[in-house]
Design an enzyme around this catalytic site. Structure first.
Site, PDB file in Angstrom:
ATOM      1  N   ASN A  49      -9.550  10.883   8.263  1.00  0.00           N
ATOM      2  CA  ASN A  49      -8.016  10.931   8.693  1.00  0.00           C
ATOM      3  C   ASN A  49      -8.336  11.749  10.612  1.00  0.00           C
ATOM      4  OD1 ASN A  49      -7.021  10.513   6.118  1.00  0.00           O
ATOM      5  ND2 ASN A  49      -6.884  12.431   6.060  1.00  0.00           N
ATOM      6  N   ARG A 373      -1.019  -4.889   5.770  1.00  0.00           N
ATOM      7  CA  ARG A 373      -2.347  -4.962   5.018  1.00  0.00           C
ATOM      8  C   ARG A 373      -3.265  -6.128   3.120  1.00  0.00           C
ATOM      9  NH1 ARG A 373      -4.388  -0.572   8.211  1.00  0.00           N
ATOM     10  NH2 ARG A 373      -2.532   0.686   9.083  1.00  0.00           N
ATOM     11  N   ARG A 403      -2.185  -1.138  12.541  1.00  0.00           N
ATOM     12  CA  ARG A 403      -3.304  -0.298  13.166  1.00  0.00           C
ATOM     13  C   ARG A 403      -4.934  -0.429  12.319  1.00  0.00           C
ATOM     14  NH1 ARG A 403      -2.351   5.606  13.395  1.00  0.00           N
ATOM     15  NH2 ARG A 403      -0.217   4.916  15.175  1.00  0.00           N
ATOM     16  N   HIS A 433       7.497  -4.238   9.037  1.00  0.00           N
ATOM     17  CA  HIS A 433       6.476  -2.597   8.242  1.00  0.00           C
ATOM     18  C   HIS A 433       7.269  -2.872   6.678  1.00  0.00           C
ATOM     19  CE1 HIS A 433       4.929   1.516   6.583  1.00  0.00           C
ATOM     20  NE2 HIS A 433       4.174   0.633   7.318  1.00  0.00           N
ATOM     21  N   TYR A 462      -3.199   4.461  -4.283  1.00  0.00           N
ATOM     22  CA  TYR A 462      -2.139   4.870  -3.863  1.00  0.00           C
ATOM     23  C   TYR A 462       0.123   4.756  -4.429  1.00  0.00           C
ATOM     24  CZ  TYR A 462      -3.789   4.110   1.250  1.00  0.00           C
ATOM     25  OH  TYR A 462      -3.902   4.071   2.664  1.00  0.00           O
ATOM     26  N   ARG A 559       4.208  14.319   1.657  1.00  0.00           N
ATOM     27  CA  ARG A 559       2.358  14.403   1.830  1.00  0.00           C
ATOM     28  C   ARG A 559       1.917  15.305   3.052  1.00  0.00           C
ATOM     29  NH1 ARG A 559      -1.237  10.778   2.893  1.00  0.00           N
ATOM     30  NH2 ARG A 559       0.376   9.071   3.775  1.00  0.00           N
ATOM     31  N   HIS A 587       2.352   7.817  -1.096  1.00  0.00           N
ATOM     32  CA  HIS A 587       2.445   7.058  -0.473  1.00  0.00           C
ATOM     33  C   HIS A 587       4.785   5.966  -0.782  1.00  0.00           C
ATOM     34  CE1 HIS A 587       2.247   2.886   1.913  1.00  0.00           C
ATOM     35  NE2 HIS A 587       2.185   3.823   2.585  1.00  0.00           N
TER      36      HIS A 587
END
Length: 683
Positions: A49, A373, A403, A433, A462, A559, A587
């Protein structure tokens, strides 16, 4: 209801809020109630992170300061003030990481998994470890004279050694290859380990005769890995992103971490040659980074010791299999009714089946998907290529600007195109997204909308929602959004059901908040419940403050980043903010508005409540119409909100405090309870 008296004290700085989030993760690495190797995993997560945050967010701050930007954020801080405050938080967090690592070593030793100093081994064990080093690690090492050329070749995130003496002019440097294991098992009947860096330091003279009796230090750099926003005029997005990816190998270093024992003059030399500002140089005790501690799991598996030490992990679980969504009749079932899945409690097999059945169903003529992703060996990608090769029309929007997944997605474009998939790569200056997919079966569009990526690996840890529906207005909206993101049509200004960013999403949420304010003014008892990863959009937060002043009760389950402040007198007395950090990464995004008991609007979304999501991305906000599904989402939110075993309260001064168990509260974390309940549904 006023905003003119708001001050910077009514908002929290985004970067400090992120640091507070990473502290919550770090707290779990120190929590004796967590299984021991899971605590090690949390420590590793804090490192990954931190690295990502530094390479992107800190890089942006550095650029702002260099450009002379003195614009204040909503918390009243200039970039330089943010930098100063964040550096203080970083130093505190580095100390906490070290203490956590030392505590983990003690705890591991207590369960007969010691990490030992090489110096504490008996002579025959040292000889065995030395032999392993000489045979497996030493051949990989490339020694170089430390100079501007060798330092320019230092790679992002690697552990590097410098060997020499302060009285000498020449120093030797070499890197620990990224593929080299960071632990060495001490041969023998028991599971004992030493760190590779300790072994290398101990036996440095084995590398060259002239290194005997020299001092050994370590250093590590992080580089600027941020990706610039492409100009709207960019004609070839693929080539432009590839060019930016290629630049990363030579990107400037922006962080230098060194051994605590490193002499000041050597540290200054490294800092100057590497071009790192002194404000971004950190001396640390212990390891320079903690991303390696999870390698113990791999070593135990290699030794066939995984079963013996299973108690050091969370118990395995069996997700609920939604039978209506895993057979050949999946599309008929979706046409008959909407289905909501909540991963990982509900098996991801439902999503995989959506694509796999589309391959084999002769009535399916077209498949569409937006990809952000995916896993490296994605079964969804396999299904898409198989469908295209079978002659079906397959359309994929691949967002190559995701990213750190840019290289993977660039390869994915080639893979899909080679199979005959029609591939689009979104807009130069905006990310797609949105998580959406559709199939056309016998002329009817059937869709899947989600809050998370089409990634079968992360779906195991997730939490995300997915909606399967054949609702015709919603399906028509999805097709219009696809036409927009693939360049076949302009951005839709009106949609029947779905709302998209940019332009619509913030407006829709604010309209809903205004309706709650009106309901409060009418004497009702409205509520707003948000569950997001982050909330930092100032305009939205200000409207929530107005709603709080009107008497609307607001629960924000966040979160990560939360720049809103709860419980401020005359500002946000009716706002509470909580955060759940645990076994699973929370998530999913829920936006719920309750006017009264029977009048509830529920949206799920791909977007967090952040300016980037509202203004610089294509996102989806989609309503849940079915009463039973809305009830299920409300129930899940209530369960999570009431949790006391793994949640934190945000206080009015910005601190997060772990909630305490009461005599009548359930000591089992809410995620564990939901996993158990899902597993029981299979019986």
């Amino acid at each position: 209801m006023r905003l003119d008296f708001l001050t910077h004290h009514d908002f929290m700085n985004r970067e400090l809020s992120w640091m507070a989030f990473n502290e919550r993760v770090l707290a779990l690495s120190q929590d004796a109630g967590q299984p021991l190797l899971e605590r090690a995993n949390f420590l590793s997560i804090t490192q990954s992170n931190f690295d990502e945050w530094y390479m992107v967010r800190m890089a942006d701050l550095i650029r702002d300061i260099q450009a002379g930007d003195d614009k204040k954020d909503p918390a009243g801080m200039t970039p330089q003030q943010q930098m100063n405050a964040v550096r203080h938080a970083i130093r505190k967090q580095l100390r906490h990481q070290y203490r956590s690592y030392e505590a983990l070593k003690v705890a591991l030793s207590n369960v007969h998994l010691p990490i030992l100093p090489v110096a504490d081994l008996k002579a025959h064990d040292r000889a065995a470890v030395r032999q392993i080093f000489q045979q497996t690690i030493q051949p990989q090492l490339v020694l170089k004279t430390m100079d501007a050329t060798s330092l320019s070749e230092v790679s992002n995130g690697t552990i590097n050694f410098v060997v020499g003496h302060t009285r000498d002019a020449d120093w030797t440097t070499f890197a620990l290859p990224a593929t080299t294991p960071r632990f060495i098992r001490v041969p023998g009947p028991n599971s004992r380990f030493v760190t590779t860096t300790d072994v290398m330091t101990t036996y440095i003279a084995d590398l060259a005769n002239n290194l005997a009796d020299k001092q050994v230090y370590q250093f590590r750099i992080l580089q600027d890995m941020s990706m610039p926003i492409l100009p709207k005029s960019t004609t070839d997005v693929v080539d432009a992103i590839q060019a930016e990816v290629d630049k990363r190998a030579t990107a400037p270093a922006i962080n230098l971490t060194v051994s605590a024992q490193m002499p000041a003059e050597l540290k200054r030399h490294l800092q100057q040659v590497l071009g790192v500002d002194r404000l971004h140089v950190f001396k640390v005790k212990g390891p320079l980074a903690y991303d390696f501690v999870t390698e113990l799991n791999d070593l135990l598996k290699q030794e066939d010791q995984a079963a013996k030490f299973a108690f050091l992990h969370y118990h395995p679980y069996q997700p609920h299999q939604v039978k209506a969504l895993t057979g050949a009749d999946i599309f008929d079932n979706i046409v008959a009714q909407d289905y909501l899945v909540h991963h990982p409690y509900d098996s991801y097999d439902a999503v995989l089946s959506f694509f796999q059945q589309a391959v084999h169903d002769d009535m399916v003529s077209e498949i569409g998907i937006s990809i952000y992703r995916v896993s490296h060996d994605s079964p969804i990608v396999a299904a898409l290529t198989q469908a295209a090769q079978a002659g079906k029309h397959v359309v994929a929007l691949v967002e190559i600007k995701a990213r750190f997944d840019e290289p993977n997605n660039l390869k994915l474009v080639d893979t899909l195109q080679a199979a005959g998939v029609t591939v689009f790569t979104s807009f130069p200056a905006m990310k797609v997204h949105a998580k959406m997919a559709y199939v056309v079966r016998d002329g009817r569009t059937i869709v899947h909308l989600g809050t998370g990526n089409y990634n079968d690996k992360t779906a195991h840890f997730y939490t995300d929602f997915g909606l399967f529906t054949a609702d015709e207005p919603m399906a028509a909206d999805v097709r219009r959004v696809f036409a927009y993101v693939t360049g076949q049509a302009s951005q839709p200004q009106e949609l029947a059901d779905i709302r998209i960013a940019p332009n619509m999403l913030r407006t829709t949420l604010i309209e809903q908040i205004d309706e709650m304010i009106a309901a409060a003014d009418a004497g009702k008892h409205p509520k707003i419940w948000f569950k997001v990863n982050s909330i930092s959009d100032q305009e939205l937060i200000e409207r929530l403050y107005i709603a709080s002043q009107a008497g609307v009760h607001i629960h924000l389950l966040v979160r990560g980043i939360a720049t809103a402040m709860p419980n401020l007198p005359n500002v946000s007395e009716n706002i509470q903010i909580r955060s759940i950090v645990g076994r699973l990464l929370e998530h999913s995004r829920i936006y719920l508005f309750r006017r009264d008991k029977e009048d509830v609007t529920v949206y799920l979304a791909s977007a967090d409540a952040m300016p980037r999501n509202f203004d610089r991305r294509v996102e989806l906000l989609f309503p849940i119409h079915d009463a039973a599904l809305k009830h299920r989402i409300r129930k899940i939110f209530r369960q999570m909100w009431s949790d006391r075993a793994q949640s934190f309260n945000k206080t009015r001064n910005g601190r997060y405090v772990r909630r305490k168990l009461k005599a009548d509260s359930d000591p089992v974390p809410v995620q564990e309870r939901l996993l158990i309940a899902a597993e029981n549904e299979n019986d």
